[in-house]
Motif scaffolding. Structure first.
Motif, mmCIF file in Angstrom:
data_model
loop_
_atom_site.group_PDB
_atom_site.id
_atom_site.type_symbol
_atom_site.label_atom_id
_atom_site.label_comp_id
_atom_site.label_asym_id
_atom_site.label_seq_id
_atom_site.Cartn_x
_atom_site.Cartn_y
_atom_site.Cartn_z
ATOM 1 N N LEU A 184 47.731 43.027 62.359
ATOM 2 C CA LEU A 184 48.343 44.355 62.327
ATOM 3 C C LEU A 184 49.458 44.431 63.355
ATOM 4 N N ASN A 185 50.511 45.099 63.009
ATOM 5 C CA ASN A 185 51.632 45.283 63.922
ATOM 6 C C ASN A 185 51.424 46.596 64.685
ATOM 7 N N ASP A 186 50.402 46.605 65.534
ATOM 8 C CA ASP A 186 50.060 47.824 66.272
ATOM 9 C C ASP A 186 50.396 47.711 67.752
ATOM 10 N N GLY A 187 51.205 46.717 68.099
ATOM 11 C CA GLY A 187 51.574 46.515 69.485
ATOM 12 C C GLY A 187 50.601 45.629 70.238
ATOM 13 N N ARG A 188 49.435 45.385 69.657
ATOM 14 C CA ARG A 188 48.437 44.543 70.309
ATOM 15 C C ARG A 188 48.137 43.299 69.499
ATOM 16 N N ALA A 189 48.766 43.128 68.363
ATOM 17 C CA ALA A 189 48.522 41.991 67.456
ATOM 18 C C ALA A 189 47.046 41.898 67.090
ATOM 19 N N THR A 190 46.466 43.002 66.683
ATOM 20 C CA THR A 190 45.067 43.059 66.279
ATOM 21 C C THR A 190 44.877 42.293 64.975
ATOM 22 N N LYS A 191 43.838 41.463 64.926
ATOM 23 C CA LYS A 191 43.514 40.732 63.702
ATOM 24 C C LYS A 191 42.262 41.338 63.084
ATOM 25 N N ILE A 192 42.303 41.500 61.769
ATOM 26 C CA ILE A 192 41.128 41.930 61.033
ATOM 27 C C ILE A 192 40.820 40.863 59.987
ATOM 28 N N TYR A 193 39.536 40.683 59.719
ATOM 29 C CA TYR A 193 39.087 39.581 58.878
ATOM 30 C C TYR A 193 38.372 40.081 57.637
ATOM 31 N N TYR A 194 38.575 39.336 56.539
ATOM 32 C CA TYR A 194 37.943 39.651 55.265
ATOM 33 C C TYR A 194 37.301 38.390 54.712
ATOM 34 N N CYS A 195 36.131 38.552 54.105
ATOM 35 C CA CYS A 195 35.446 37.422 53.486
ATOM 36 C C CYS A 195 36.222 36.979 52.243
ATOM 37 N N LYS A 196 35.866 35.827 51.750
ATOM 38 C CA LYS A 196 36.549 35.253 50.587
ATOM 39 C C LYS A 196 36.460 36.172 49.373
ATOM 40 N N GLU A 197 35.278 36.745 49.128
ATOM 41 C CA GLU A 197 35.068 37.626 47.969
ATOM 42 C C GLU A 197 35.984 38.849 48.023
ATOM 43 N N CYS A 198 36.014 39.518 49.151
ATOM 44 C CA CYS A 198 36.859 40.718 49.288
ATOM 45 C C CYS A 198 38.341 40.353 49.304
ATOM 46 N N ALA A 199 38.672 39.219 49.936
ATOM 47 C CA ALA A 199 40.068 38.776 50.006
ATOM 48 C C ALA A 199 40.630 38.524 48.609
ATOM 49 N N LEU A 200 39.849 37.880 47.756
ATOM 50 C CA LEU A 200 40.324 37.608 46.395
ATOM 51 C C LEU A 200 40.581 38.901 45.625
ATOM 52 N N LYS A 201 39.721 39.892 45.800
ATOM 53 C CA LYS A 201 39.928 41.197 45.152
ATOM 54 C C LYS A 201 41.182 41.874 45.690
ATOM 55 N N MET A 202 41.385 41.788 47.004
ATOM 56 C CA MET A 202 42.564 42.403 47.612
ATOM 57 C C MET A 202 43.857 41.741 47.133
ATOM 58 N N ILE A 203 43.833 40.427 47.035
ATOM 59 C CA ILE A 203 45.017 39.685 46.576
ATOM 60 C C ILE A 203 45.334 40.036 45.133
ATOM 61 N N GLU A 204 44.319 40.122 44.297
ATOM 62 C CA GLU A 204 44.524 40.492 42.891
ATOM 63 C C GLU A 204 45.117 41.896 42.778
ATOM 64 N N GLN A 205 44.605 42.827 43.569
ATOM 65 C CA GLN A 205 45.130 44.192 43.554
ATOM 66 C C GLN A 205 46.573 44.233 44.051
ATOM 67 N N ALA A 206 46.876 43.429 45.066
ATOM 68 C CA ALA A 206 48.239 43.378 45.594
ATOM 69 C C ALA A 206 49.216 42.849 44.537
ATOM 70 N N LYS A 207 48.781 41.846 43.767
ATOM 71 C CA LYS A 207 49.623 41.324 42.685
ATOM 72 C C LYS A 207 49.934 42.415 41.669
ATOM 73 N N LEU A 208 48.915 43.170 41.281
ATOM 74 C CA LEU A 208 49.115 44.256 40.316
ATOM 75 C C LEU A 208 50.063 45.321 40.874
ATOM 76 N N ASP A 209 49.880 45.668 42.140
ATOM 77 C CA ASP A 209 50.735 46.676 42.773
ATOM 78 C C ASP A 209 52.186 46.222 42.831
ATOM 79 N N LEU A 210 52.419 44.943 43.161
ATOM 80 C CA LEU A 210 53.783 44.423 43.217
ATOM 81 C C LEU A 210 54.421 44.375 41.833
ATOM 82 N N CYS A 211 53.653 43.999 40.821
ATOM 83 C CA CYS A 211 54.178 43.974 39.448
ATOM 84 C C CYS A 211 54.543 45.386 38.990
ATOM 85 N N ARG A 212 53.673 46.351 39.320
ATOM 86 C CA ARG A 212 53.946 47.735 38.965
ATOM 87 C C ARG A 212 55.205 48.257 39.667
ATOM 88 N N LEU A 213 55.352 47.903 40.939
ATOM 89 C CA LEU A 213 56.525 48.306 41.715
ATOM 90 C C LEU A 213 57.788 47.693 41.125
#
Length: 76
Positions: free
Chosen positions: A41-70
């Motif tokens: 995160l670009n919050d001034g502290r370079a905070t890192k947040i972590y996601y498991c493989k299962e959730c990451a794959l869902k997030m990536i798929e949703q991001a692809k759909l959002d970019l295609c829609r945009l």
């Protein structure tokens, strides 16, 4: 010419060095040695947040759909 802006957050796939809990679902455990999605995160502290493989794959798929829609919206 100005530098092109990046729409994607700073993220990478890492190997967990210790046990973590997924930021999306605390019931999902990321064990040492497992792959995980790390988002800085670009919050001034370079905070890192972590996601498991299962959730990451869902997030990536949703991001692809959002970019295609945009993209389809701007092409009209």
């Amino acid at each position: 010419m100005a530098k092109m802006k990046n729409l994607i957050l700073k993220c990478q796939i890492e190997t967990a060095q210790r046990k973590h809990y997924c930021n999306h679902n605390k019931k999902h455990i990321i064990s040492r040695g497992e792959l995980r999605l790390a988002i800085t995160l670009n919050d001034g502290r370079a905070t890192k947040i972590y996601y498991c493989k299962e959730c990451a794959l869902k997030m990536i798929e949703q991001a692809k759909l959002d970019l295609c829609r945009l993209e389809s919206c701007i092409k009209l």
